[in-house]
Scaffold this motif. Structure first.
Motif, PDB file in Angstrom:
ATOM      1  N   PRO A  28       0.822  -1.205   0.000  1.00  0.00           N
ATOM      2  CA  PRO A  28       0.000   0.000   0.000  1.00  0.00           C
ATOM      3  C   PRO A  28       0.859   1.260   0.000  1.00  0.00           C
ATOM      4  CG  PRO A  28       0.026  -0.998   2.171  1.00  0.00           C
ATOM      5  CD  PRO A  28       0.764  -1.922   1.269  1.00  0.00           C
ATOM      6  N   LEU A  29       0.229   2.371  -0.278  1.00  0.00           N
ATOM      7  CA  LEU A  29       0.939   3.649  -0.301  1.00  0.00           C
ATOM      8  C   LEU A  29       0.698   4.403   1.003  1.00  0.00           C
ATOM      9  CD1 LEU A  29       0.067   4.877  -3.909  1.00  0.00           C
ATOM     10  CD2 LEU A  29       2.058   3.589  -3.160  1.00  0.00           C
ATOM     11  N   CYS A  30       1.467   5.452   1.191  1.00  0.00           N
ATOM     12  CA  CYS A  30       1.246   6.352   2.328  1.00  0.00           C
ATOM     13  C   CYS A  30       0.539   7.603   1.785  1.00  0.00           C
ATOM     14  CB  CYS A  30       2.573   6.716   2.972  1.00  0.00           C
ATOM     15  SG  CYS A  30       3.648   7.678   1.904  1.00  0.00           S
ATOM     16  N   LEU A  82       5.653   2.300  14.098  1.00  0.00           N
ATOM     17  CA  LEU A  82       4.354   2.069  13.447  1.00  0.00           C
ATOM     18  C   LEU A  82       3.793   3.356  12.856  1.00  0.00           C
ATOM     19  CD1 LEU A  82       2.804  -0.258  16.179  1.00  0.00           C
ATOM     20  CD2 LEU A  82       3.870  -0.936  14.034  1.00  0.00           C
ATOM     21  N   THR A 125       4.782  -1.932   7.799  1.00  0.00           N
ATOM     22  CA  THR A 125       3.976  -1.586   8.980  1.00  0.00           C
ATOM     23  C   THR A 125       2.704  -2.424   8.989  1.00  0.00           C
ATOM     24  OG1 THR A 125       4.815   0.655   8.825  1.00  0.00           O
ATOM     25  CG2 THR A 125       2.911   0.319  10.241  1.00  0.00           C
ATOM     26  N   ALA A 126       2.088  -2.536   7.816  1.00  0.00           N
ATOM     27  CA  ALA A 126       0.827  -3.289   7.729  1.00  0.00           C
ATOM     28  C   ALA A 126       1.045  -4.753   8.085  1.00  0.00           C
ATOM     29  CB  ALA A 126       0.258  -3.169   6.311  1.00  0.00           C
ATOM     30  N   ILE A 158       1.063  -5.053  11.807  1.00  0.00           N
ATOM     31  CA  ILE A 158      -0.302  -4.946  12.345  1.00  0.00           C
ATOM     32  C   ILE A 158      -1.075  -6.237  12.068  1.00  0.00           C
ATOM     33  CG2 ILE A 158      -2.486  -3.668  12.158  1.00  0.00           C
ATOM     34  CD1 ILE A 158      -0.392  -1.984  13.474  1.00  0.00           C
ATOM     35  N   GLU A 159      -0.885  -6.775  10.862  1.00  0.00           N
ATOM     36  CA  GLU A 159      -1.573  -8.009  10.478  1.00  0.00           C
ATOM     37  C   GLU A 159      -1.152  -9.162  11.384  1.00  0.00           C
ATOM     38  OE1 GLU A 159      -3.763  -8.451   8.056  1.00  0.00           O
ATOM     39  OE2 GLU A 159      -3.897 -10.644   8.191  1.00  0.00           O
ATOM     40  N   SER A 168      -2.705  -8.757  14.761  1.00  0.00           N
ATOM     41  CA  SER A 168      -4.138  -9.044  14.818  1.00  0.00           C
ATOM     42  C   SER A 168      -4.406 -10.542  14.729  1.00  0.00           C
ATOM     43  CB  SER A 168      -4.869  -8.299  13.704  1.00  0.00           C
ATOM     44  OG  SER A 168      -4.493  -8.826  12.465  1.00  0.00           O
ATOM     45  N   ARG A 222       2.552   7.816  18.612  1.00  0.00           N
ATOM     46  CA  ARG A 222       1.606   6.859  18.007  1.00  0.00           C
ATOM     47  C   ARG A 222       2.067   5.436  18.190  1.00  0.00           C
ATOM     48  NH1 ARG A 222      -1.764   8.847  13.083  1.00  0.00           N
ATOM     49  NH2 ARG A 222      -2.359  10.801  14.001  1.00  0.00           N
ATOM     50  N   THR A 282       1.279   4.437  21.521  1.00  0.00           N
ATOM     51  CA  THR A 282      -0.163   4.205  21.600  1.00  0.00           C
ATOM     52  C   THR A 282      -0.532   2.824  21.073  1.00  0.00           C
ATOM     53  OG1 THR A 282      -0.623   6.549  21.341  1.00  0.00           O
ATOM     54  CG2 THR A 282      -2.384   5.042  20.731  1.00  0.00           C
ATOM     55  N   LEU A 283       0.112   2.436  19.979  1.00  0.00           N
ATOM     56  CA  LEU A 283      -0.276   1.199  19.309  1.00  0.00           C
ATOM     57  C   LEU A 283       0.499  -0.015  19.817  1.00  0.00           C
ATOM     58  CD1 LEU A 283      -0.320   2.754  15.741  1.00  0.00           C
ATOM     59  CD2 LEU A 283      -2.339   1.958  16.965  1.00  0.00           C
ATOM     60  N   TRP A 286       3.980   0.226  26.653  1.00  0.00           N
ATOM     61  CA  TRP A 286       4.721   1.478  26.539  1.00  0.00           C
ATOM     62  C   TRP A 286       5.440   1.748  27.855  1.00  0.00           C
ATOM     63  CZ3 TRP A 286       2.325   6.648  28.105  1.00  0.00           C
ATOM     64  CH2 TRP A 286       3.257   7.673  27.981  1.00  0.00           C
TER      65      TRP A 286
END
Lengths: 251, 673
Positions: free
Chosen positions: B87-89, B198, B207-208, B211-212, B215, B231, B234-235, B239
């Protein structure tokens, strides 16, 4: 059976990158904000909010919540208040469409929308010189003085229908109709599809035990659902209710 | 019956009254509304045949595959190439806007400062080239390349090699830490120390995938040690808030727990530092407890491979010593031997050039003060922030000239004496040299999608004027591709996701065709053990580290507050953002602007400022007006600033943010303005 398009957004996957907001603006010819634009006067059909659990440092936890038009199915507030019939629910798709040519700019719809998902054109659309060459040919820019909102990338629906018609098909291929925010999401947090198709992923996810909808108590049957395994995130849907109850108790 | 005048009047009156109850007025209102909404002042959408062109994004070095949807030959959108899984940013999604940037430089021009205003005076190309001083033996030249590894980089290096005393300078980050890549896909535990892991630190695809994996609960654990609740914090799964500027102390304490001081190849001074830096000794200085430090170390060793990533957000956040410590910690955790960190290979040089005939890159901070008479700043931005202060100190007092090749009047270009703009992205063939955090090196070519603006000049022409050897831009790229093909190593990955070994590609011409149609050449790195020697701390670095640890330990509570920049890594250095970025910065507030300083309620109270007030933030000689935002989620004693583009950065070439110029943890004062 007519389609009933909807979305499911997994908040545990959303990183708040802003791809959806930007891709939406590119797809729907939403101009850059002029000098002095703020979050109250800007136009972002898809807006990502950062919500937290209300705890102070260091117990704070956050989640990113993309919010767009929830495509309310019942008692659609913006439809019922529009004096111009500029908002219509398409019975074939369930999409709440905005017709800018009919809009007279009274902004009743903005006041009625419980999700603050409608935006007003305070200025005429303007792009830096030459950049209008990069506009999407499928979507007309809107003028100053009209309201607008997410329509699940209606231009893409038309393109998919044209493609299906050219191939002699009555129905579109679901793969041909994917809104820009869904397409651009790097973590695939947004799933789109026909909620009336029980085999579709969006229909399955909308029945997931992690699924919830914002302000469902209003009975407007929004077609956008959210997923989260975090209890405090799911409680966001009721937080406004809790606040209202407190206010009612105070009189 | 004869018609009377009265009948006619009666009919006309009744008809007029009846019209009000007919659809006519409403239809007229509709038509007037439509007519006013399609007035000549409303931009018209382009019309023409629609085509889909495969290419890569060359806005940043990562080179994500894209498909450009073009209307009458002009791109109307960039989308991730289907099948690529990359994917793109937001920067990539709007990369096609950059050719129309409002601060675009129309042609060669002189730059003049009048007060706070930047004025430009147009020149012809011949006149601009005539103003370049001749390069002789006495005159030292520095070429600043923010994106090493390109075809023009090879030409720059060859030129500098032929002129002794000249420098081929690259940002410090590129010179040091970016030689090592991280295999994030292989790691099971990742500790991000003040790193936006992230949030744009690497490509959206990588990054994806993190996350994948999370999950799917595949056991990936992400720990974040960051002063601010970034961030990534946060993710992350966990922390650990640390004191600003205590990254090195944290890493040394973890090295102590890893018994790194027992490694045989450790220098004695470094061994002594690690040996005495027990968690109990530095925990307070880091802002954590010894138990927390041990817990983090246990998590790192519990389930490997483990990785520690530091810095890389391009905002002067982490220095070379801290980066070296991270490397040593990774080595102690076994990341070098299990391949989780690897030495990224260099991209082969262009055909006709030999590596030994090219100058070695000099970190910009290593170029001596007052040593350069001519500075050429290449127009392509990389991923590291480059401040004007880092360049101006190298200028020889008196007769020195700075030439920028930027296509846009960026903050850096606005300080130059002369601008000879190169083409904007997608106006000519562009290059991507790969994500600086990846284990593989990459090379891709983006095709021109826009008609080229007449005033833009290829950097090869400027260099050719100085060296006397002019080469066409496309020919230089073809030489680079031929050099890659001649290496016979690596593989090419087409936009649909299929891969082919380079040995199967028939010739350099075939490779050029594939690359110009969106394919990317990749070559994976070798285990990083080979690069250990190059990254080990030298004696002076060890002394600096010891001094910093002492300073941190002695710091305690001070009356000042520490600045913590939070960054969105892709844009920290990037002045070339689409005007549409107002959606993220101004219209939604998703990204804080550089004018907003977030502080804890206690800090705000101590500084006498309120939420929403305008205050002055002063750090050393730097000061900036900021808008105070009081946030419960921040630790007291620090001010969180967004380092990145100015909120209206596309309208003004002024320097973006005070946070860009400040090292992490720098003491500052915040007072009511």
């Amino acid at each position: 059976m007519p389609a009933r398009y909807g979305m499911v957004i997994d908040l545990d996957r959303c990183t708040g990158c802003g791809n959806c907001t930007v891709a939406c603006a590119v797809e729907n010819n939403i101009p850059p904000g002029p000098p002095g634009v703020t979050d109250r006067t800007g136009i972002t059909w898809m807006r990502v909010y950062e919500a937290d659990n209300g705890e102070g440092f260091p117990e704070t936890q956050s989640a990113f919540v993309p919010v767009m038009c929830m495509q309310c199915e019942e008692h659609t507030p913006c439809v019922s208040v529009c004096p111009q019939n500029a908002v219509e629910v398409d019975p074939e798709t369930g999409i709440v469409g905005q017709i800018p040519e009919r809009c007279l700019g009274c902004r009743y719809c903005m006041a009625a929308c419980p999700y603050h998902a409608r935006y007003f054109n305070w200025w005429d659309p303007k792009w830096p010189e030459g950049m209008e060459k990069t506009l999407n040919p499928d979507v007309s820019p809107r003028m100053r003085g009209v309201a607008e909102k997410c329509n699940f990338c209606h231009g893409r629906l038309h393109t998919a229908r044209e493609k299906a018609a050219a191939a002699g098909n009555a129905a579109i291929d679901p793969a041909d109709y994917v809104p820009a925010c869904v397409e651009s999401c790097p973590t695939q947090a947004i799933v789109f599809g026909d909620l009336n198709d029980p085999a579709s992923e969006v229909a399955k996810l909308s029945r997931d035990e992690r699924a919830f909808r914002f302000l469902s108590r209003l009975g407007t049957e929004p077609k956008v659902s959210y997923l989260s395994s975090r209890a405090w995130v799911r409680s966001l849907a009721d937080r406004v209710l809790a606040r209202d109850q407190k206010e009612e108790a105070r009189g | 019956m004869p018609l009377t005048r009265r009948d006619i009047l009666r009919f006309a009156g009744a008809a007029t009254a009846g019209i009000v109850f007919s659809p006519l007025p409403w239809k007229m209102l509709d038509d007037v509304a439509i007519w006013t909404q399609t007035g000549p002042w409303i931009p018209k959408v382009p019309r023409g045949p629609i085509s889909h062109v495969p290419s890569i994004c060359s806005v940043c070095p990562a080179g994500c595959p894209v498909t450009a949807r073009c209307v009458a030959g002009v791109p109307s959108s960039l989308r991730a190439a289907s099948g690529s899984g990359q994917p793109l940013c937001p920067i990539g999604l709007t990369g096609h806007h950059l050719a129309y940037h409002p601060l675009r430089v129309a042609g060669p021009c002189l730059v003049e400062h009048r007060g706070e205003k930047v004025l430009t005076t147009s020149l012809s190309l011949d006149e601009a080239l005539r103003r370049l001083p001749s390069v002789d033996g006495d005159r030292s030249v520095m070429i600043v390349d923010q994106r090493p590894g390109r075809a023009i980089s090879d030409r720059y290096r060859a030129f500098v090699r032929q002129h002794p005393g000249s420098f081929y300078a690259v940002p410090d980050d590129d010179a040091s830490m970016r030689t090592v890549g991280y295999d994030l896909e292989r790691a099971h535990t990742i500790l991000a120390v003040s790193t936006p892991l992230l949030d744009g630190w690497t490509t959206p695809a990588r990054t994806a995938r993190l996350i994948e994996r999370r999950s799917k609960n595949d056991g990936l654990r992400i720990l974040a040690a960051d002063a601010a609740r970034s961030r990534t914090a946060t993710l992350a799964d966990r922390w650990m808030p640390i004191r600003p500027g205590s990254e090195a102390a944290l890493l040394v304490a973890l090295l102590h727990l890893a018994h790194a001081h027992r490694q045989p190849d450790m220098t004695p001074s470094m061994r002594a530092i690690i040996e005495r830096t027990t968690p109990e000794r530095v925990a307070a200085a880091i802002g954590v407890t010894p138990v927390q430090l041990r817990h983090v170390y246990e998590k790192l060793t519990e389930r490997g491979p483990s990785l520690v990533v530091v810095g890389g957000d391009g905002s002067n956040s982490v220095d070379a010593e801290t980066d070296r410590l991270a490397f040593q910690l990774n080595r102690a955790l076994g990341a070098a031997s299990n391949g989780a960190i690897r030495q990224r290979p260099a991209i082969p040089v262009s055909e006709g050039l030999r590596e030994r005939d090219l100058a070695v890159a000099t970190p910009l901070s290593s170029v001596p003060d007052a040593s350069v008479a001519l500075v050429i700043i290449d127009g392509d931005e990389g991923t590291c922030h480059l401040s004007w202060e880092s360049i101006v100190r190298t200028l020889h007092p008196g007769a020195s000239i700075v030439v920028s090749l930027s296509p846009v009047l960026t903050a850096l270009a606005s300080h130059a004496d002369l601008i000879i703009p190169s083409p904007a992205p997608f106006e000519s063939f562009g290059e991507a040299t790969g994500d600086g955090t990846d284990i593989a090196c990459r090379y891709g070519v983006s095709r021109p999608l826009h008609p080229r603006r007449p005033g833009s000049v290829d950097p090869e022409l400027v260099l050719g004027h100085l060296s006397g050897q002019v080469i066409e831009h496309e020919a230089a790229l073809r030489d680079k591709v031929a050099g890659i093909w001649a290496s016979r190593r690596g593989q090419i990955r087409t936009p649909d996701g299929s891969t082919t070994n380079l040995t199967s590609v028939e010739g350099a011409g075939s490779l050029w065709t594939a690359l110009s149609e969106g394919a990317v050449w990749t070559l994976e790195g070798a285990p990083a053990s080979a690069s250990v020697r190059a990254l080990e701390s030298d004696a002076s670095a060890t002394d600096r580290l010891a001094a910093r640890l002492s300073e941190l330990a002695a710091g305690g509570a001070t009356s000042t507050i520490a600045v913590v920049p939070t960054t969105w890594a892709p844009v920290t250095s990037c002045s070339r953002l689409s005007p549409l970025m107002t959606k993220l910065y101004q219209e939604s507030g998703l990204r804080p602007t550089s004018e907003v300083a977030a502080v804890a309620p206690a800090t705000a109270h101590a500084c006498g400022v309120e939420d929403g007030a305008v205050a002055e933030l002063r750090a050393g000689e730097q000061s900036s007006k900021v808008k105070v935002r009081v946030s419960d989620s921040l630790a007291p004693g620090m001010v969180q600033l967004s380092a990145g583009p100015d909120p209206v950065g596309f309208r003004s070439p002024e320097p973006p943010a005070v946070a860009n110029a400040l090292p992490r943890g720098r003491a500052a004062e915040l007072r009511k303005s």
